[in-house]
Design a protein around this motif. Sequence first.
Motif, PDB file in Angstrom:
ATOM      1  N   GLN A  30       8.928  -3.885  -5.905  1.00 43.56           N
ATOM      2  CA  GLN A  30       9.584  -2.807  -5.135  1.00 43.56           C
ATOM      3  C   GLN A  30       9.191  -2.859  -3.666  1.00 43.56           C
ATOM      4  O   GLN A  30      10.017  -2.736  -2.776  1.00 43.56           O
ATOM      5  CB  GLN A  30       9.193  -1.438  -5.698  1.00 43.56           C
ATOM      6  N   LYS A  31       7.868  -3.083  -3.412  1.00 43.20           N
ATOM      7  CA  LYS A  31       7.400  -3.110  -2.027  1.00 43.20           C
ATOM      8  C   LYS A  31       7.955  -4.331  -1.297  1.00 43.20           C
ATOM      9  O   LYS A  31       8.321  -4.254  -0.132  1.00 43.20           O
ATOM     10  CB  LYS A  31       5.869  -3.115  -1.998  1.00 43.20           C
ATOM     11  N   LEU A  32       8.024  -5.463  -2.017  1.00 44.41           N
ATOM     12  CA  LEU A  32       8.564  -6.695  -1.418  1.00 44.41           C
ATOM     13  C   LEU A  32      10.006  -6.467  -0.966  1.00 44.41           C
ATOM     14  O   LEU A  32      10.399  -6.860   0.140  1.00 44.41           O
ATOM     15  CB  LEU A  32       8.498  -7.838  -2.441  1.00 44.41           C
ATOM     16  N   GLU A  61      -7.822  -2.916  11.021  1.00 44.74           N
ATOM     17  CA  GLU A  61      -8.518  -1.661  10.735  1.00 44.74           C
ATOM     18  C   GLU A  61      -7.647  -0.513  11.206  1.00 44.74           C
ATOM     19  O   GLU A  61      -7.093  -0.563  12.308  1.00 44.74           O
ATOM     20  CB  GLU A  61      -9.866  -1.625  11.471  1.00 44.74           C
ATOM     21  N   LYS A  62      -7.481   0.499  10.335  1.00 44.99           N
ATOM     22  CA  LYS A  62      -6.752   1.706  10.755  1.00 44.99           C
ATOM     23  C   LYS A  62      -7.705   2.861  10.550  1.00 44.99           C
ATOM     24  O   LYS A  62      -8.100   3.145   9.416  1.00 44.99           O
ATOM     25  CB  LYS A  62      -5.509   1.914   9.908  1.00 44.99           C
ATOM     26  N   ASP A  63      -8.077   3.506  11.658  1.00 44.93           N
ATOM     27  CA  ASP A  63      -9.021   4.614  11.562  1.00 44.93           C
ATOM     28  C   ASP A  63      -8.263   5.945  11.577  1.00 44.93           C
ATOM     29  O   ASP A  63      -8.013   6.525  12.626  1.00 44.93           O
ATOM     30  CB  ASP A  63     -10.042   4.553  12.711  1.00 44.93           C
ATOM     31  N   PRO A 112      -6.135  11.068  12.646  1.00 43.45           N
ATOM     32  CA  PRO A 112      -5.507  11.433  11.364  1.00 43.45           C
ATOM     33  C   PRO A 112      -3.985  11.282  11.419  1.00 43.45           C
ATOM     34  O   PRO A 112      -3.386  11.372  12.495  1.00 43.45           O
ATOM     35  CB  PRO A 112      -5.884  12.910  11.191  1.00 43.45           C
ATOM     36  N   LYS A 113      -3.383  11.046  10.243  1.00 42.43           N
ATOM     37  CA  LYS A 113      -1.916  10.965  10.184  1.00 42.43           C
ATOM     38  C   LYS A 113      -1.337  12.354  10.477  1.00 42.43           C
ATOM     39  O   LYS A 113      -2.029  13.361  10.291  1.00 42.43           O
ATOM     40  CB  LYS A 113      -1.489  10.511   8.786  1.00 42.43           C
ATOM     41  N   PRO A 114      -0.073  12.436  10.894  1.00 42.99           N
ATOM     42  CA  PRO A 114       0.518  13.743  11.237  1.00 42.99           C
ATOM     43  C   PRO A 114       0.391  14.779  10.107  1.00 42.99           C
ATOM     44  O   PRO A 114       0.262  15.961  10.358  1.00 42.99           O
ATOM     45  CB  PRO A 114       1.990  13.417  11.511  1.00 42.99           C
ATOM     46  N   ASN A 115       0.398  14.311   8.836  1.00 40.41           N
ATOM     47  CA  ASN A 115       0.283  15.277   7.727  1.00 40.41           C
ATOM     48  C   ASN A 115      -1.163  15.718   7.476  1.00 40.41           C
ATOM     49  O   ASN A 115      -1.420  16.577   6.645  1.00 40.41           O
ATOM     50  CB  ASN A 115       0.883  14.678   6.443  1.00 40.41           C
ATOM     51  N   GLY A 116      -2.122  15.093   8.185  1.00 41.24           N
ATOM     52  CA  GLY A 116      -3.529  15.480   8.038  1.00 41.24           C
ATOM     53  C   GLY A 116      -4.367  14.440   7.303  1.00 41.24           C
ATOM     54  O   GLY A 116      -5.590  14.552   7.235  1.00 41.24           O
ATOM     55  N   LEU A 123     -10.605   5.635   6.362  1.00 41.95           N
ATOM     56  CA  LEU A 123     -10.695   4.402   7.146  1.00 41.95           C
ATOM     57  C   LEU A 123     -10.110   3.287   6.288  1.00 41.95           C
ATOM     58  O   LEU A 123     -10.547   3.091   5.147  1.00 41.95           O
ATOM     59  CB  LEU A 123     -12.169   4.105   7.492  1.00 41.95           C
ATOM     60  N   HIS A 124      -9.102   2.591   6.819  1.00 43.83           N
ATOM     61  CA  HIS A 124      -8.466   1.513   6.046  1.00 43.83           C
ATOM     62  C   HIS A 124      -8.805   0.164   6.654  1.00 43.83           C
ATOM     63  O   HIS A 124      -8.615  -0.035   7.858  1.00 43.83           O
ATOM     64  CB  HIS A 124      -6.938   1.644   6.079  1.00 43.83           C
ATOM     65  N   LEU A 125      -9.253  -0.762   5.813  1.00 43.75           N
ATOM     66  CA  LEU A 125      -9.497  -2.128   6.285  1.00 43.75           C
ATOM     67  C   LEU A 125      -8.681  -3.094   5.429  1.00 43.75           C
ATOM     68  O   LEU A 125      -8.642  -2.947   4.204  1.00 43.75           O
ATOM     69  CB  LEU A 125     -10.981  -2.495   6.134  1.00 43.75           C
ATOM     70  N   LEU A 149      -4.772  15.338  -4.237  1.00 43.61           N
ATOM     71  CA  LEU A 149      -3.923  16.505  -4.507  1.00 43.61           C
ATOM     72  C   LEU A 149      -2.610  16.425  -3.733  1.00 43.61           C
ATOM     73  O   LEU A 149      -1.551  16.760  -4.262  1.00 43.61           O
ATOM     74  CB  LEU A 149      -4.688  17.796  -4.193  1.00 43.61           C
ATOM     75  N   GLU A 150      -2.684  15.923  -2.501  1.00 45.10           N
ATOM     76  CA  GLU A 150      -1.458  15.776  -1.703  1.00 45.10           C
ATOM     77  C   GLU A 150      -0.496  14.817  -2.411  1.00 45.10           C
ATOM     78  O   GLU A 150       0.704  15.055  -2.477  1.00 45.10           O
ATOM     79  CB  GLU A 150      -1.808  15.257  -0.302  1.00 45.10           C
ATOM     80  N   HIS A 151      -1.061  13.740  -2.950  1.00 45.38           N
ATOM     81  CA  HIS A 151      -0.250  12.743  -3.666  1.00 45.38           C
ATOM     82  C   HIS A 151       0.436  13.394  -4.877  1.00 45.38           C
ATOM     83  O   HIS A 151       1.620  13.179  -5.121  1.00 45.38           O
ATOM     84  CB  HIS A 151      -1.141  11.583  -4.097  1.00 45.38           C
TER      85      HIS A 151
HETATM   86  P1  GTP Z   1       2.171   0.976   3.010  1.00 45.30           P
HETATM   87  O1  GTP Z   1       2.193   2.490   3.170  1.00 45.30           O
HETATM   88  O2  GTP Z   1       1.286   0.563   1.862  1.00 45.30           O
HETATM   89  O3  GTP Z   1       3.514   0.360   2.988  1.00 45.30           O
HETATM   90  O4  GTP Z   1       1.484   0.303   4.249  1.00 45.30           O
HETATM   91  P2  GTP Z   1       0.933   0.921   5.578  1.00 45.30           P
HETATM   92  O5  GTP Z   1       0.673  -0.178   6.494  1.00 45.30           O
HETATM   93  O6  GTP Z   1       1.809   2.049   6.041  1.00 45.30           O
HETATM   94  O7  GTP Z   1      -0.475   1.475   5.093  1.00 45.30           O
HETATM   95  P3  GTP Z   1      -1.202   2.823   5.353  1.00 45.30           P
HETATM   96  O8  GTP Z   1      -2.490   2.440   5.973  1.00 45.30           O
HETATM   97  O9  GTP Z   1      -0.383   3.833   6.065  1.00 45.30           O
HETATM   98  O10 GTP Z   1      -1.427   3.415   3.870  1.00 45.30           O
HETATM   99  C1  GTP Z   1      -1.713   2.628   2.754  1.00 45.30           C
HETATM  100  C2  GTP Z   1      -2.278   3.467   1.610  1.00 45.30           C
HETATM  101  O11 GTP Z   1      -3.083   4.563   2.098  1.00 45.30           O
HETATM  102  C3  GTP Z   1      -1.264   4.146   0.720  1.00 45.30           C
HETATM  103  O12 GTP Z   1      -0.820   3.292  -0.273  1.00 45.30           O
HETATM  104  C4  GTP Z   1      -2.067   5.320   0.154  1.00 45.30           C
HETATM  105  O13 GTP Z   1      -2.944   4.893  -0.875  1.00 45.30           O
HETATM  106  C5  GTP Z   1      -2.901   5.733   1.327  1.00 45.30           C
HETATM  107  N1  GTP Z   1      -2.219   6.735   2.153  1.00 45.30           N
HETATM  108  C6  GTP Z   1      -1.679   6.544   3.377  1.00 45.30           C
HETATM  109  N2  GTP Z   1      -1.130   7.674   3.853  1.00 45.30           N
HETATM  110  C7  GTP Z   1      -1.316   8.619   2.910  1.00 45.30           C
HETATM  111  C8  GTP Z   1      -0.961  10.006   2.810  1.00 45.30           C
HETATM  112  O14 GTP Z   1      -0.354  10.605   3.689  1.00 45.30           O
HETATM  113  N3  GTP Z   1      -1.333  10.652   1.658  1.00 45.30           N
HETATM  114  C9  GTP Z   1      -2.021  10.056   0.655  1.00 45.30           C
HETATM  115  N4  GTP Z   1      -2.340  10.761  -0.423  1.00 45.30           N
HETATM  116  N5  GTP Z   1      -2.364   8.748   0.721  1.00 45.30           N
HETATM  117  C10 GTP Z   1      -2.006   8.036   1.811  1.00 45.30           C
END
Ligand code: GTP
Length: 223
Positions: A69-71, A121-123, A128-132, A136-138, A170-172
């Motif tokens: 699906q993601k592909l 790296e996404k800090d 924070p994302k607009p939704n809050g 930290l993503h690596l 919980l948001e998920h």
């Molecule tokens: P994909 O979202 O995976 O297509 O890639 P991306 O480059 O946008 O990655 P991103 O760093 O935004 O988010 C990847 C993962 O972080 C998601 O699959 C979730 O596990 C988690 N995540 C990101 N944003 C949210 C959010 O708003 N809520 C929740 N619950 N998890 C999030």
Amino acid sequence: MNMLTNQLSMNDLKKFKNDITRFMMTYKFALDEMETRIDILVQEFEMLHEYNPIEHTKSRLKSPESIFQKLMRKGGELSFEGIKGSVKDIAGLRITCSFVSDIYVISEMLRNQNDLHILSEKDYIKNPKPNGYQSLHLLIEVPVHMSDREERVCMEVQIRTIAMDCWASLEHKIFYKFSEGNQAVPARLLEELKQAAASAAALDSQMERLHAEISVIKEEQAD
Ligand code: GTP
Ligand code: MG
């Protein structure tokens, strides 16, 4: 003739199945490798500092269905190389830390391992994302040694606190309920979720401050 065609397609199918299994296995090995590295770091850290910065870890492999699906969503080519290039989170590791400062301690320890390549790296803690959403993503490339080759396997590591993890889970759940029914989430709910994220961040700050204060008291007592 018919029998030969059947025979060929059965063999093709078998080979295809083997290729998929082997492809997925490399991601499982990358997760195993990373989990062992984290375990070693924690054990050593505990021995040196009498403190464990990690509450728990959780790993998951994306299912073939959601890889596909993601592909399709990303418009990638339907091949193993295409998947490798477009879907970077087939292997995912989530590390839940006790305090925000621990998140950066762990990410620094991973950065210091020379054979791990940090691709990005996404800090979302500093931004924070607009939704809050905070974490930290690596994206990390992990070397995996197999019988006949070494492969660099990409995985997504999410490092967060218990409060951030609680909010994200919980948001998920809330979003899933709405997306199942193809419904838009009401604006009031979105606003409240954002407020809840701010409360989680406030809790993290308070716990961090308490943790620092207690550490000072303990040090003074030890002197
Ligand atoms: P994909 O979202 O995976 O297509 O890639 P991306 O480059 O946008 O990655 P991103 O760093 O935004 O988010 C990847 C993962 O972080 C998601 O699959 C979730 O596990 C988690 N995540 C990101 N944003 C949210 C959010 O708003 N809520 C929740 N619950 N998890 C999030
Ligand atoms: Mg995303």
